[in-house]
Design an enzyme around this catalytic site. Structure first.
Site, PDB file in Angstrom:
ATOM      1  N   SER A   1       0.682  -0.972   0.590  1.00 42.82           N
ATOM      2  CA  SER A   1       0.042   0.298   0.282  1.00 42.82           C
ATOM      3  C   SER A   1       0.866   0.997   0.219  1.00 42.82           C
ATOM      4  CB  SER A   1      -0.868   0.142   0.914  1.00 42.82           C
ATOM      5  OG  SER A   1      -1.689   1.009   0.904  1.00 42.82           O
TER       6      SER A   1
ATOM      7  N   ASP B   1      -3.410   5.972  -3.335  1.00 45.48           N
ATOM      8  CA  ASP B   1      -2.006   6.180  -2.426  1.00 45.48           C
ATOM      9  C   ASP B   1      -1.605   4.884  -3.595  1.00 45.48           C
ATOM     10  OD1 ASP B   1      -3.680   4.185  -2.543  1.00 45.48           O
ATOM     11  OD2 ASP B   1      -3.139   3.326  -0.315  1.00 45.48           O
TER      12      ASP B   1
ATOM     13  N   ASP C   1      -1.577   1.945  -4.274  1.00 47.12           N
ATOM     14  CA  ASP C   1      -1.660   0.385  -4.923  1.00 47.12           C
ATOM     15  C   ASP C   1      -3.838   0.874  -5.006  1.00 47.12           C
ATOM     16  OD1 ASP C   1      -2.739   0.830  -1.679  1.00 47.12           O
ATOM     17  OD2 ASP C   1      -3.459  -1.419  -1.487  1.00 47.12           O
TER      18      ASP C   1
ATOM     19  N   ASP D   1      -6.232   1.671  -3.429  1.00 51.14           N
ATOM     20  CA  ASP D   1      -7.070   1.981  -2.214  1.00 51.14           C
ATOM     21  C   ASP D   1      -8.060   2.564  -1.550  1.00 51.14           C
ATOM     22  OD1 ASP D   1      -5.605   1.152  -0.801  1.00 51.14           O
ATOM     23  OD2 ASP D   1      -6.016  -0.731   0.052  1.00 51.14           O
TER      24      ASP D   1
ATOM     25  N   THR E   1     -11.898  -1.064  13.774  1.00 53.22           N
ATOM     26  CA  THR E   1     -10.867  -0.163  12.517  1.00 53.22           C
ATOM     27  C   THR E   1     -10.944  -1.499  11.863  1.00 53.22           C
ATOM     28  OG1 THR E   1     -10.148   0.894  15.094  1.00 53.22           O
ATOM     29  CG2 THR E   1      -8.917   1.368  12.703  1.00 53.22           C
TER      30      THR E   1
ATOM     31  N   LYS F   1     -11.827  -0.844   0.591  1.00 52.48           N
ATOM     32  CA  LYS F   1     -12.022   0.701  -0.288  1.00 52.48           C
ATOM     33  C   LYS F   1     -11.684   0.544  -1.438  1.00 52.48           C
ATOM     34  CE  LYS F   1      -7.299   0.448   2.796  1.00 52.48           C
ATOM     35  NZ  LYS F   1      -7.748  -0.445   3.531  1.00 52.48           N
TER      36      LYS F   1
END
Length: 563
Positions: A116, A273, A275, A277, A351, A389
């Site tokens: 990520s 970002d 990647d 997502d 979370t 996401k």
């Protein structure tokens, strides 16, 4: 991530007896591949009929010869060697393409090789289950155990040339590209507005995979594609123009975007970002300044927009009873306020999108309609055909929102204010302290659980009265009749939420991947309290009290976040 966010983190074991041609890093990836493969074989009797999908981002470590592409091919080699069909993308994709493919092709699992927005040295292994959502318990622990039980890679597992020409190897790139953007078109509500808009956009992929996909998304919505930041549009694993490849860091990552937007007279910046997502959005204000929206602010805007657009097509009030929005427990409660007034359901989860994706799937399977889910870390699920996401869909939906508002002579900032006036101001502030010592972290949280005597949580924080405590490490929640928390609990991580008599909420938690103790605070005012400056002042005082009384940085030798 099931196995390490960093390429340097081993899953365990020495790998004794491995082929001497394997470097340590490659050996670790092969252990993960074999362990996950063995686990799937136990879970699915039809694994050899359905198969798995594998994709990768643009990360590479030239010194070691490792790259996301290579690790993806190694994973494919492991699965194909066991007679399992593999849908391996032939080129880089955004992370959300993996959960989309799992659901769309009804596969058993998905693997995305990505770290990520982590530093360039890292890489990671992200796993999706057959439901199209990230894995949760018990699969995560059981996969880890399967890796420990399978530390010896299969012979020839390192030789990815053996899969070339295999009848079990499929490339889903063309069909998934086509189908994803066809599905995305269903979330375009104002095609004629998009065609005619005078609003200009800038997009940055931050040296990641997003450029081509966001261009395609804009075309799917009949937009002129956004101007791309030339220095950042092509994948580059060195991330040469940014200190951190994370648009959540705000202005530092967006310097080149601001410059291009000023040059092209663009009013909106969209930043993914690496990647793709996540999504950050910035808007040029009348003052000439740029405003970078927080994850909570963009969550409020997108939630309002998706509900408003849905309501226009669904006039029957009875449809509200089956309509849901979700957010994580550390994110703003603005969706709860909108749901209360408008009559749909709101739920919060633990979370992370793994919880929201799995809950969304449960609701969808019950015939419910999940409109939207978000987390404050700039993650948005605007289209439930991806149960995670998705920064590509969020980018183009944000563009349509901005274009629609422009026809009413409204900016995103003005609409955000209108949302707060109608549903109540929700002012948020989040930060963290750095602490490398696990014992110190444990002492800090145990002090909060035994604040003025054994098993007594604090009743005040400075001048602020505490009205409720929820501890998801121990499972305590004093708002429940039986004092037991409704959300899942985990003894392996620290997380305490305090509710204050003034309408404030603050959560303190440890990070799963970084040496940080994070806090998230919010002051929720009822509709009609329209003095945001006073609310900000009150929240700043509350945060100062939390830092001083609960974190006690001097006592515990904590390092504050570098500004």
């Amino acid at each position: 991530m099931v196995a390490a966010a960093a390429a340097t983190a081993a899953p365990g074991g020495s790998g004794a007896g491995m082929d001497p041609r394997l470097d340590q890093e490659t050996a670790r990836w092969l252990q993960w591949d074999k362990g996950f493969c063995r686990y799937l074989e136990k879970q699915f009797t039809d694994l050899k009929q359905r198969g798995v999908v594998i994709s990768f981002d643009a990360r590479a470590h030239p010194a070691s010869g490792g790259s996301s592409r290579r690790f993806a091919r190694l994973a494919a080699t492991t699965f194909i060697s066991q007679g399992i069909p593999v849908y391996l993308f032939s080129d880089i994709t955004p992370t959300p393409f993996v959960p989309y493919t799992v659901s769309h092709l009804k596969l058993c699992a998905g693997i995305m090789i990505t770290a990520s927005h982590n530093p360039k040295e890292d890489n990671g292994y992200k796993v999706y289950w057959e439901n199209g959502a990230q894995i949760i318990s018990p699969h995560d622990q059981e996969i880890s155990q399967a890796i420990e039980d399978n530390l010896e890679p299969w012979p020839q597992a390192w030789d990815d040339s053996v899969i070339n020409g295999s009848p079990l190897l499929h490339d889903p790139s063309a069909s998934i590209n086509k189908d994803y953007f066809e599905d995305l078109k269903k979330y375009c509500f104002h095609r004629s507005v998009n065609r005619e808009t005078k609003l200009k956009f800038v997009h940055t992929a931050v040296h990641g995979v997003g450029h081509n996909f966001v261009q395609s998304a804009f075309r799917a919505f009949d937009f002129v594609p956004p101007a791309a930041v030339p220095e950042q549009k092509d994948p580059d694993p060195e991330f040469p123009t940014v200190k951190y490849p994370n648009p959540e860091e705000g202005e530092g990552v967006l310097t080149l975007s601001f410059a291009l937007a000023d040059k092209t007279k663009a009013k909106i910046i969209l930043a993914n970002d690496p990647d793709a997502d996540r999504l950050a959005v910035a808007e040029k204000q009348d003052s000439g300044e740029w405003r970078v929206f927080s994850g909570n602010e963009l969550g409020a805007l997108l939630g309002w927009w998706l509900f408003t657009s849905w309501k226009e097509k669904n006039q029957d009030p009875s449809a509200l009873k089956d309509t849901y929005m979700l957010s994580s427990t550390v994110s703003s409660k603005i969706l709860r306020a909108i749901a209360l007034k408008e009559g749909f359901h709101f739920e919060e989860t633990l979370t992370g999108f793994k919880w929201m994706g799995n809950r969304a799937k449960q609701l969808i399977d019950q015939g419910k309609n999940v409109l939207f889910a978000f987390e404050e870390a700039i993650g948005y699920m605007c289209c439930p055909f991806v149960l995670d996401k998705d920064g590509v869909s969020a980018a183009v939906i944000s563009a349509e929102l901005a274009s629609f508002l422009a026809t009413k002579n409204l900016s995103l900032s003005q609409q955000l204010k209108a949302i707060y006036v109608e549903y109540g101001y929700h002012i948020t502030k989040a930060s963290y302290f750095i602490c490398y010592d696990q014992d110190t972290i444990k002492k800090l949280f145990e002090n909060l659980r035994n604040y003025d005597g054994k098993n007594n949580y604090p009743k005040t924080c400075g001048r602020f009265e505490i009205s409720g405590v929820r501890d998801l490490t121990t499972g305590y929640d004093d708002s429940q009749p039986d004092k037991k928390a409704v959300l899942p609990t985990s003894k392996s991580s620290q997380m305490i939420t305090f509710t204050f008599a003034n309408g404030g909420v603050a959560t303190m938690r440890t990070s799963g991947t970084e040496p940080k103790i994070k806090y998230y605070s919010e002051l929720c005012a009822p509709p009609g309290n329209s003095d945001p400056e006073q609310l900000k002042k009150e929240l700043n005082e509350l945060v100062s009290a939390i830092e001083e009384c609960f974190f006690q940085p001097q006592k515990y030798n904590l390092q504050p976040k570098a500004e």
